[in-house]
Design a protein around this motif. Sequence first.
Motif, short mmCIF file in Angstrom:
data_model
loop_
_atom_site.label_atom_id
_atom_site.label_comp_id
_atom_site.label_asym_id
_atom_site.label_seq_id
_atom_site.Cartn_x
_atom_site.Cartn_y
_atom_site.Cartn_z
N LEU A 89 0.84 -1.20 0.00
CA LEU A 89 0.00 0.00 0.00
C LEU A 89 0.88 1.25 0.00
O LEU A 89 1.73 1.41 0.89
N PRO A 90 0.69 2.14 -0.96
CA PRO A 90 1.51 3.36 -1.00
C PRO A 90 1.22 4.28 0.18
O PRO A 90 0.06 4.43 0.58
N GLU A 91 2.25 4.88 0.71
CA GLU A 91 2.11 5.80 1.84
C GLU A 91 1.18 6.95 1.47
O GLU A 91 1.36 7.59 0.44
N GLY A 92 0.17 7.19 2.30
CA GLY A 92 -0.76 8.29 2.08
C GLY A 92 -1.91 7.97 1.15
O GLY A 92 -2.83 8.78 1.00
N ALA A 93 -1.87 6.81 0.50
CA ALA A 93 -2.96 6.43 -0.42
C ALA A 93 -3.45 5.01 -0.10
O ALA A 93 -3.87 4.27 -0.99
N GLU A 94 -3.42 4.66 1.17
CA GLU A 94 -3.79 3.31 1.57
C GLU A 94 -5.25 2.99 1.26
O GLU A 94 -5.57 1.91 0.75
N ARG A 95 -6.14 3.93 1.55
CA ARG A 95 -7.56 3.67 1.33
C ARG A 95 -7.86 3.44 -0.14
O ARG A 95 -8.62 2.53 -0.51
N HIS A 147 4.75 -6.47 17.93
CA HIS A 147 3.32 -6.18 17.90
C HIS A 147 3.00 -5.27 16.70
O HIS A 147 3.85 -4.50 16.24
N ILE A 148 1.76 -5.37 16.22
CA ILE A 148 1.39 -4.71 14.97
C ILE A 148 0.75 -3.37 15.25
O ILE A 148 -0.33 -3.28 15.85
N LEU A 149 1.42 -2.31 14.83
CA LEU A 149 0.91 -0.95 14.95
C LEU A 149 0.55 -0.42 13.58
O LEU A 149 1.02 -0.92 12.54
N SER A 150 -0.29 0.60 13.56
CA SER A 150 -0.60 1.29 12.31
C SER A 150 0.63 2.06 11.84
O SER A 150 1.57 2.29 12.61
N ARG A 151 0.61 2.47 10.60
CA ARG A 151 1.74 3.23 10.07
C ARG A 151 1.95 4.53 10.84
O ARG A 151 3.08 4.98 11.03
N SER A 152 0.86 5.12 11.30
CA SER A 152 0.96 6.37 12.03
C SER A 152 1.46 6.16 13.46
O SER A 152 1.91 7.10 14.12
N GLY A 153 1.37 4.91 13.95
CA GLY A 153 1.70 4.63 15.34
C GLY A 153 0.62 5.00 16.31
O GLY A 153 0.79 4.89 17.52
N ASN A 154 -0.55 5.41 15.79
CA ASN A 154 -1.65 5.86 16.65
C ASN A 154 -2.48 4.73 17.23
O ASN A 154 -3.21 4.92 18.20
#
Length: 443
Positions: free
Chosen positions: A179-185, A292-299
Motif C-alpha cells: 500500500l503506498p504511503e498516504g494512499a492506503e484507502r 506487535h502490529i501498529l498502524s503506520r501512524s503509530g496511533n
Amino acid sequence: MEGLAARVAIDVTPERAAEALRFSGVPDAEIMVCHSSEEAAKAWQSGGYVAAGSFEHVQALPFDILVESTGIPEVGGRYAEAALLAGKHVGIATKETESVVGPYLTRLAQRHDRLFTPMDGDQPSLLIGLVTWARTLGFEIIAAGKSSEYDFVWDEAAGSVLCNGVSYPAPGLAELWELPEGAEREAVEARGKALAAIPQISVPDLCEMVNVANATGLGPDLPEFHAMVLRTGEVPTLLDLETHGGVLRGNERLEVFNCLRRPDEISFAGGVFIVVRCEDPHVWSLLRDKGHILSRSGNCAMIYLPRHLLGLEAPISLLDAVLNGRTSGGGQATTPKFDLTARATQAIPAGQRLEMRGHHRHIEGLRPEIHPAAALSPEAKVPFYLLPGAEVVRDIAPNRPITLADVALPDSRLHQLRQEQDRLFHGQDATSTLRESVDSTLD
C-alpha cells in the motif's frame, strides 16, 4: 476430560446420534439407541450413553447443559427454550437462532437461574472475551472483529488468488500488494475491485458479528461492513478513524476483513482482533519492537487471537457455565441492540418461497446487513433467519430491504419467540409479558 461427561447425543434419528457417539470413540456396547423417555431413563441409570432423536426424550435426565448446535434457526429456538424451561443451561452454537432471539433466551435463562451462553471455539465468544478483556484494562477500542473464514491466498507466479478451494484470476494484484504511503484507502479499494469475483462478505460473518454487537454494544460502521481485503499487518492502519488515515467514522466499530497472504505466510485462521488507541508513544514503540502490529501512524495497534478451534474449545465454556456460573467472554445479550437483516440483490417476484441453503445458511438473492434492532411491523426490516420458508407476497425490486410487508412468514416457534422478544422489549408491560409467556409454557 476431567469434570465433563458427554453421555447424551441427539440427532434427527437415534441411529444418527449413535453414529456420532461411535465417531467420537464411544464403544458400541456402551451406546443405547433410545426411542422414548423410558428407554432414555433406563440407559442413563445403567451408566450407558444415550442416543436419542428428540430432546423431549432426554429432557428429564439429570444433565446440566444442552449444547445446541443444529445450525437450523427454528430447531435451535425450540430446543434452547425447551432446555431452559427444563432447568438446563444452554450453550448456543447455532448463531442463526441467537441472531433472532438471543436477548429473549438470555432473559428467559435468567428467570430460571440458568445461563444462555455462546461457546469458545467460535468467534462471537472469543471476540466478546477479547473486548471484555480490553475494556477491563481500560483500552480505548477503535474496532473489533474477525477475519473471514477463508483466506485470499495469492499465487504470484500464476497471477491468481485461491479462496475456499477455488482459483480466481487476479490481474494487477502485484501493483496493489504494497500500500503506498498516504494512499492506503484508495489502494485497498482498488484491491477489492480487482478481486470482486471472490465473495468478500458472507451471511455467517455478519450473523456472528450481530451476536457480538448485542452482547457488547459495538456496532458496524456500515450496515454491509467495509469487508476490506487486507494483509494482517495492514489491519490497524485501515481500521482507524478517517482523521487518522483509516476508513472508520467513529470508535467501537465491528468489522470483518478478508485476509490476503502468500502461501508461505501464516493464516489469520478466522481469528478475532481488536484495534486499540496507542496512548503512550514510548510504551507502544517498545511493543512494536517486540513484534506487535501498529498502524503506520503509530496511533493504534491490533491485538489478536489468530485461531478459533470450534468444538475443541467448547468444553471450557461448558465448565464455566455449570461450575462457575459464568457466560463465555463475560458478556450477554440482555437487550436487542441490532438485527441481522436482508437486502435483495436481484428482483424477487411475488409467489417465490425463500429457501435457506448450503453450509453457510444463505438465501439466494439476499445480502446480509446489520441495522438497529426494531420490533416486527409492516415497515420494519425482517430478521434474516425468520425468512427461510417465507413466501414473497409482492414483487421486490433489487437493492430493496426485505420488510414484513414483503413476505408472509411461516408460523414457526422461532417467529413466536421473536414476537415474545418484541413484546418484552418494545411492549407496554415488558415484565408481565415475559412472566405470562413463561407461565403459559409451563402450565
